[in-house]
Scaffold this motif. Structure first.
Motif, PDB file in Angstrom:
ATOM      1  N   ALA A 162     149.661  42.993  -9.953  1.00  0.00           N
ATOM      2  CA  ALA A 162     149.631  44.353 -10.489  1.00  0.00           C
ATOM      3  C   ALA A 162     148.848  45.293  -9.570  1.00  0.00           C
ATOM      4  O   ALA A 162     149.276  46.427  -9.312  1.00  0.00           O
ATOM      5  N   VAL A 163     147.711  44.832  -9.064  1.00  0.00           N
ATOM      6  CA  VAL A 163     146.896  45.666  -8.168  1.00  0.00           C
ATOM      7  C   VAL A 163     147.662  45.970  -6.884  1.00  0.00           C
ATOM      8  O   VAL A 163     147.678  47.116  -6.408  1.00  0.00           O
ATOM      9  N   ALA A 164     148.299  44.956  -6.318  1.00  0.00           N
ATOM     10  CA  ALA A 164     149.066  45.161  -5.083  1.00  0.00           C
ATOM     11  C   ALA A 164     150.189  46.166  -5.294  1.00  0.00           C
ATOM     12  O   ALA A 164     150.444  47.029  -4.435  1.00  0.00           O
ATOM     13  N   LEU A 165     150.864  46.097  -6.443  1.00  0.00           N
ATOM     14  CA  LEU A 165     151.951  47.034  -6.730  1.00  0.00           C
ATOM     15  C   LEU A 165     151.423  48.452  -6.902  1.00  0.00           C
ATOM     16  O   LEU A 165     152.028  49.411  -6.405  1.00  0.00           O
ATOM     17  N   VAL A 166     150.300  48.591  -7.594  1.00  0.00           N
ATOM     18  CA  VAL A 166     149.728  49.926  -7.804  1.00  0.00           C
ATOM     19  C   VAL A 166     149.308  50.550  -6.479  1.00  0.00           C
ATOM     20  O   VAL A 166     149.595  51.729  -6.206  1.00  0.00           O
ATOM     21  N   VAL A 167     148.642  49.777  -5.635  1.00  0.00           N
ATOM     22  CA  VAL A 167     148.141  50.313  -4.374  1.00  0.00           C
ATOM     23  C   VAL A 167     149.276  50.641  -3.410  1.00  0.00           C
ATOM     24  O   VAL A 167     149.240  51.671  -2.714  1.00  0.00           O
ATOM     25  N   ASN A 168     150.305  49.807  -3.371  1.00  0.00           N
ATOM     26  CA  ASN A 168     151.336  49.933  -2.338  1.00  0.00           C
ATOM     27  C   ASN A 168     152.632  50.592  -2.793  1.00  0.00           C
ATOM     28  O   ASN A 168     153.406  51.048  -1.946  1.00  0.00           O
ATOM     29  N   LYS A 169     152.884  50.642  -4.114  1.00  0.00           N
ATOM     30  CA  LYS A 169     154.203  51.079  -4.564  1.00  0.00           C
ATOM     31  C   LYS A 169     154.196  52.285  -5.498  1.00  0.00           C
ATOM     32  O   LYS A 169     155.271  52.722  -5.927  1.00  0.00           O
ATOM     33  N   THR A 170     153.038  52.825  -5.834  1.00  0.00           N
ATOM     34  CA  THR A 170     153.006  53.937  -6.778  1.00  0.00           C
ATOM     35  C   THR A 170     152.495  55.220  -6.110  1.00  0.00           C
ATOM     36  O   THR A 170     151.894  55.178  -5.042  1.00  0.00           O
ATOM     37  N   ARG A 171     152.763  56.338  -6.766  1.00  0.00           N
ATOM     38  CA  ARG A 171     152.303  57.632  -6.262  1.00  0.00           C
ATOM     39  C   ARG A 171     150.777  57.685  -6.233  1.00  0.00           C
ATOM     40  O   ARG A 171     150.180  58.232  -5.304  1.00  0.00           O
ATOM     41  N   LEU A 172     150.141  57.098  -7.258  1.00  0.00           N
ATOM     42  CA  LEU A 172     148.677  57.057  -7.290  1.00  0.00           C
ATOM     43  C   LEU A 172     148.141  56.286  -6.098  1.00  0.00           C
ATOM     44  O   LEU A 172     147.187  56.721  -5.433  1.00  0.00           O
ATOM     45  N   GLY A 173     148.749  55.133  -5.809  1.00  0.00           N
ATOM     46  CA  GLY A 173     148.318  54.353  -4.662  1.00  0.00           C
ATOM     47  C   GLY A 173     148.507  55.100  -3.362  1.00  0.00           C
ATOM     48  O   GLY A 173     147.672  55.022  -2.452  1.00  0.00           O
ATOM     49  N   ALA A 174     149.612  55.860  -3.260  1.00  0.00           N
ATOM     50  CA  ALA A 174     149.860  56.657  -2.058  1.00  0.00           C
ATOM     51  C   ALA A 174     148.795  57.733  -1.885  1.00  0.00           C
ATOM     52  O   ALA A 174     148.336  58.004  -0.760  1.00  0.00           O
ATOM     53  N   MET A 175     148.373  58.348  -2.988  1.00  0.00           N
ATOM     54  CA  MET A 175     147.309  59.357  -2.924  1.00  0.00           C
ATOM     55  C   MET A 175     146.005  58.731  -2.449  1.00  0.00           C
ATOM     56  O   MET A 175     145.283  59.315  -1.620  1.00  0.00           O
ATOM     57  N   VAL A 176     145.702  57.551  -2.964  1.00  0.00           N
ATOM     58  CA  VAL A 176     144.463  56.876  -2.567  1.00  0.00           C
ATOM     59  C   VAL A 176     144.499  56.526  -1.085  1.00  0.00           C
ATOM     60  O   VAL A 176     143.532  56.759  -0.347  1.00  0.00           O
ATOM     61  N   ARG A 177     145.629  55.978  -0.625  1.00  0.00           N
ATOM     62  CA  ARG A 177     145.740  55.605   0.789  1.00  0.00           C
ATOM     63  C   ARG A 177     145.720  56.833   1.697  1.00  0.00           C
ATOM     64  O   ARG A 177     145.144  56.789   2.786  1.00  0.00           O
ATOM     65  N   ALA A 178     146.313  57.931   1.236  1.00  0.00           N
ATOM     66  CA  ALA A 178     146.294  59.161   2.034  1.00  0.00           C
ATOM     67  C   ALA A 178     144.878  59.710   2.149  1.00  0.00           C
ATOM     68  O   ALA A 178     144.442  60.133   3.229  1.00  0.00           O
ATOM     69  N   ALA A 179     144.148  59.691   1.033  1.00  0.00           N
ATOM     70  CA  ALA A 179     142.769  60.181   1.051  1.00  0.00           C
ATOM     71  C   ALA A 179     141.889  59.306   1.933  1.00  0.00           C
ATOM     72  O   ALA A 179     140.980  59.802   2.612  1.00  0.00           O
ATOM     73  N   ALA A 180     142.162  58.000   1.938  1.00  0.00           N
ATOM     74  CA  ALA A 180     141.382  57.096   2.782  1.00  0.00           C
ATOM     75  C   ALA A 180     141.695  57.303   4.258  1.00  0.00           C
ATOM     76  O   ALA A 180     140.810  57.229   5.106  1.00  0.00           O
ATOM     77  N   PHE A 181     142.960  57.587   4.578  1.00  0.00           N
ATOM     78  CA  PHE A 181     143.368  57.751   5.971  1.00  0.00           C
ATOM     79  C   PHE A 181     142.826  59.044   6.566  1.00  0.00           C
ATOM     80  O   PHE A 181     142.289  59.057   7.683  1.00  0.00           O
ATOM     81  N   ASP A 182     142.950  60.148   5.839  1.00  0.00           N
ATOM     82  CA  ASP A 182     142.462  61.445   6.321  1.00  0.00           C
ATOM     83  C   ASP A 182     142.150  62.311   5.114  1.00  0.00           C
ATOM     84  O   ASP A 182     143.029  62.973   4.560  1.00  0.00           O
ATOM     85  N   ARG A 183     140.897  62.284   4.689  1.00  0.00           N
ATOM     86  CA  ARG A 183     140.527  62.980   3.459  1.00  0.00           C
ATOM     87  C   ARG A 183     140.704  64.482   3.568  1.00  0.00           C
ATOM     88  O   ARG A 183     141.083  65.135   2.592  1.00  0.00           O
ATOM     89  N   ASN A 184     140.483  65.060   4.746  1.00  0.00           N
ATOM     90  CA  ASN A 184     140.641  66.510   4.899  1.00  0.00           C
ATOM     91  C   ASN A 184     142.107  66.926   4.783  1.00  0.00           C
ATOM     92  O   ASN A 184     142.443  67.916   4.125  1.00  0.00           O
ATOM     93  N   MET A 185     142.981  66.173   5.435  1.00  0.00           N
ATOM     94  CA  MET A 185     144.408  66.464   5.349  1.00  0.00           C
ATOM     95  C   MET A 185     144.916  66.282   3.919  1.00  0.00           C
ATOM     96  O   MET A 185     145.693  67.089   3.411  1.00  0.00           O
ATOM     97  N   ALA A 186     144.458  65.200   3.269  1.00  0.00           N
ATOM     98  CA  ALA A 186     144.881  64.961   1.890  1.00  0.00           C
ATOM     99  C   ALA A 186     144.415  66.086   0.972  1.00  0.00           C
ATOM    100  O   ALA A 186     145.165  66.543   0.102  1.00  0.00           O
ATOM    101  N   ALA A 187     143.186  66.550   1.180  1.00  0.00           N
ATOM    102  CA  ALA A 187     142.663  67.646   0.368  1.00  0.00           C
ATOM    103  C   ALA A 187     143.473  68.922   0.574  1.00  0.00           C
ATOM    104  O   ALA A 187     143.737  69.678  -0.373  1.00  0.00           O
ATOM    105  N   SER A 188     143.893  69.182   1.817  1.00  0.00           N
ATOM    106  CA  SER A 188     144.682  70.389   2.102  1.00  0.00           C
ATOM    107  C   SER A 188     146.059  70.326   1.450  1.00  0.00           C
ATOM    108  O   SER A 188     146.694  71.366   1.234  1.00  0.00           O
TER     109      SER A 188
END
Length: 297
Positions: A162-188
């Motif tokens: 379930a955790v792997a699916l949430v992190v890798n396959k959901t919109r929420l997981g995509a937001m988390v990964r985007a914020a981790a990759f570049d928090r300034n870009m994600a915020a913009s």
């Protein structure tokens, strides 16, 4: 030949199940650690104490009449706001410092000491052990196995998936990964970065609390249980690769199997040195871990 089959049936197979059930619990704690580090770049030294706090919450609520099945849900829900407040109130205040790795490490180490002493004050130093919620044993291919350990293996596997699916396959997981990759870009792009970070930290803390609930009937509950357990969880994260969910799962299962099976051959006091030797060997041969990437963070 008969003696060999009996050894497999009555000694080796039950020991492997013991290692697998411990492995699933370690994976739950290590998952929280690797999510917090891999996505937030924070080394949470208080993670073991959050695991202990989950066990004590389960013990207290269970004593008041709450069933084990409700505890599995209630305790992680109680742990999430605690993790959220810790991230927003403490970690966010030092996160943007140039030496944030050292600062957050020291901050969470101090928080862990405070939590451990708090548990001693509130609950006392005595070791307690709740009753096994699923007593009895089942027979699998002629091998008698504890029912609760089999349940722990199945539930742990379901949570990992379930955790792997949430992190890798959901919109929420995509937001988390985007914020981790570049928090300034994600915020913009409109991602509420600070709330995402705090929510991710809270989720990792909830996983630690859930592990505390599940392990309490097997390994007992005492104030220093987090300190004892966190070293194994950190070893799993390091061997698997910082930030890798797959690495945490594989390393957790392999290391706990080695620990369980080695105790059949050598004295149990050697199980920890064997595990740490594996960590040292992996760091020498592959510093980024089995599934990690060089240059993380």
């Amino acid at each position: 030949m008969t003696m060999f089959l009996d050894y497999i049936q009555f000694v080796l197979a039950p020991q492997m199940v013991t290692g697998l059930s411990l492995g699933m619990a370690v994976v739950l704690v290590a998952l929280g650690l690797t999510i917090i580090f891999g996505l937030l770049d924070v080394i949470n030294m208080a993670h073991g104490e959050f695991y202990a706090l989950g066990a004590y919450l389960a013990l207290a609520l269970g004593a008041s009449g709450v069933s084990f099945w409700l505890l599995i849900v209630i305790v992680p829900l109680l742990m999430m706001p605690i993790g959220y407040v810790v991230e927003r109130g403490l970690i966010q205040r030092v996160f943007n410092m140039p030496d944030r790795h050292v600062t957050t490490l020291l901050l969470t180490f101090g928080l862990g000491l405070v939590l451990e002493e708090g548990l001693k004050v509130v609950f006392g130093p005595t070791t307690q052990r709740p009753a096994t919620p699923i007593p009895g044993a089942v027979e699998v291919m002629g091998v008698i196995l504890p029912t609760y350990r089999m349940f722990l293996i199945g539930l742990g596997a379901a949570i990992v998936i379930a955790v792997a699916l949430v992190v890798n396959k959901t919109r929420l997981g995509a937001m988390v990964r985007a914020a981790a990759f570049d928090r300034n870009m994600a915020a913009s792009l409109g991602v509420p970065v600070e709330r995402v970070f705090a929510g991710t930290f809270a989720f990792g803390v909830a996983l630690a609390g859930l592990a505390g609930v599940l392990l309490a009937p097997i390994y007992s509950v005492f104030p220093t249980m987090g300190r004892d357990f966190i070293f194994l969880a950190f070893t799993v994260v390091i061997v698997g690769g910082m930030g890798s969910i797959a690495g945490a799962v594989v390393a957790g299962l392999v290391i706990t199997q080695i620990q369980a099976l080695s105790s059949l051959v050598v004295s149990p006091v050697w199980s920890d040195p064997i595990v740490f030797s594996i960590m040292v060997l992996v760091l020498v041969l592959r510093p980024q871990g089995l599934f990690g990437r060089l240059g993380h963070g």
